[in-house]
Every structure is written in C-alpha cells, then in structure tokens.
Design a protein around this motif. Sequence first.
Motif, mmCIF file in Angstrom:
data_model
loop_
_atom_site.group_PDB
_atom_site.id
_atom_site.type_symbol
_atom_site.label_atom_id
_atom_site.label_comp_id
_atom_site.label_asym_id
_atom_site.label_seq_id
_atom_site.Cartn_x
_atom_site.Cartn_y
_atom_site.Cartn_z
ATOM 1 N N ILE A 36 2.477 1.112 5.176
ATOM 2 C CA ILE A 36 2.987 1.379 3.828
ATOM 3 C C ILE A 36 4.193 0.487 3.530
ATOM 4 O O ILE A 36 4.324 -0.059 2.429
ATOM 5 C CB ILE A 36 3.330 2.876 3.658
ATOM 6 C CG1 ILE A 36 2.041 3.704 3.670
ATOM 7 C CG2 ILE A 36 4.092 3.122 2.369
ATOM 8 C CD1 ILE A 36 2.259 5.195 3.691
ATOM 9 N N VAL A 37 5.080 0.312 4.529
ATOM 10 C CA VAL A 37 6.249 -0.550 4.341
ATOM 11 C C VAL A 37 5.803 -1.992 4.134
ATOM 12 O O VAL A 37 6.339 -2.686 3.254
ATOM 13 C CB VAL A 37 7.215 -0.425 5.549
ATOM 14 C CG1 VAL A 37 8.269 -1.515 5.530
ATOM 15 C CG2 VAL A 37 7.868 0.942 5.560
ATOM 16 N N LEU A 38 4.823 -2.460 4.878
ATOM 17 C CA LEU A 38 4.322 -3.829 4.708
ATOM 18 C C LEU A 38 3.687 -4.022 3.327
ATOM 19 O O LEU A 38 3.892 -5.061 2.689
ATOM 20 C CB LEU A 38 3.319 -4.168 5.811
ATOM 21 C CG LEU A 38 3.916 -4.391 7.200
ATOM 22 C CD1 LEU A 38 2.809 -4.609 8.228
ATOM 23 C CD2 LEU A 38 4.863 -5.572 7.182
ATOM 24 N N ILE A 39 2.929 -3.040 2.868
ATOM 25 C CA ILE A 39 2.332 -3.131 1.529
ATOM 26 C C ILE A 39 3.434 -3.158 0.472
ATOM 27 O O ILE A 39 3.373 -3.935 -0.490
ATOM 28 C CB ILE A 39 1.349 -1.968 1.288
ATOM 29 C CG1 ILE A 39 0.087 -2.169 2.144
ATOM 30 C CG2 ILE A 39 0.952 -1.881 -0.194
ATOM 31 C CD1 ILE A 39 -0.908 -1.042 2.055
ATOM 32 N N GLY A 40 4.455 -2.332 0.634
ATOM 33 C CA GLY A 40 5.583 -2.316 -0.301
ATOM 34 C C GLY A 40 6.300 -3.646 -0.336
ATOM 35 O O GLY A 40 6.621 -4.169 -1.417
#
Length: 160
Positions: free
Chosen positions: A12-16
Amino acid sequence: MIKILVGLCLFIVLIGLWKVVLKFQINQHFQQFKIKHLADLDKQAVTSTKPLSAHEVRIEEVEEYEQQLFDDVCQIFFERELAERNLSQAIVVQEEVLKKMPAKTHSQIRKLDLDEWSIYWTFYDQSLEYYVGRYGVFYTYVDRFGDEHKFEMKDALSHV
C-alpha cells in the motif's frame, strides 16, 4: 499472518508513493505544456499586430440574403412608425426586432442624459437606430448599399 500484514502495508505504501510520484510528473508535464502554450499565444499576438499582407487579409463572407433580411426588417420597422417613449419597454422593442434579424446582428440599449435613450442594432456595415429624445422619436437606418434613411416624429410641444 504478521508477514502478510507487513507485506500488505508495504504494498500500500509503494502504491501511494507511486501515485504521488506519478501525480508530480503529470503536474510538471502539464505546467510545461501550459508555459509552451502561453508562449505560442504571445508569439501569435506579436505577429498579429503587424499589418496584414495582401495574402493574409481575412475576409468574412456575408450572405446576401442576410443583408436583404436586415434591410427588410428595417423597412417593416419604419412602416410601423413605432413611437414608444417608455425606457422600460426598450427591452421588449429590442427583442421584438432582434428576433427577426439575422443571427449575427448585435444590439444594445443606451441610456443618455436628459431622459434620452436609444436602441442600436448592427449587422456588419448595416445599422438601425431607434432614438427617443426630448424633441421626438427618430429612426436612422443604413442599408447594405451605404445609403442612410431617416424618419422623424417630432413633438408638437417642443420648443427651443
């Protein structure tokens, strides 16, 4: 289970981060496009201020039937011998005539000093003016050939 949650959080952090970076790049690209577009507009403005050569003259064609329509509506207006003096009825008169005119006809109501007012219709080089003054009602009309036509309804009580 914890490995799956940590992996999911990391995903999720990488997508953000990816979305933030992508937004930044899109915004930067848009700003560059906008600057380039404004520079092109400035160039066009500078080149359009120089006089036009014989090859660059812009000619706007006017259909003959539209000119004839304007003349016909003006003739009908003259024949009616309208003598409306009330400024509150000016919009009604303006719209009544304008709806019969060619589509590109422009019109305006001018309020002048001493309770005088006029309605002015224009279509390229042709014009019609309905003027209400202290001494009467006056019409002026310029036809498609450049001839000026006038009509006056002077007040009997007007004195100089």
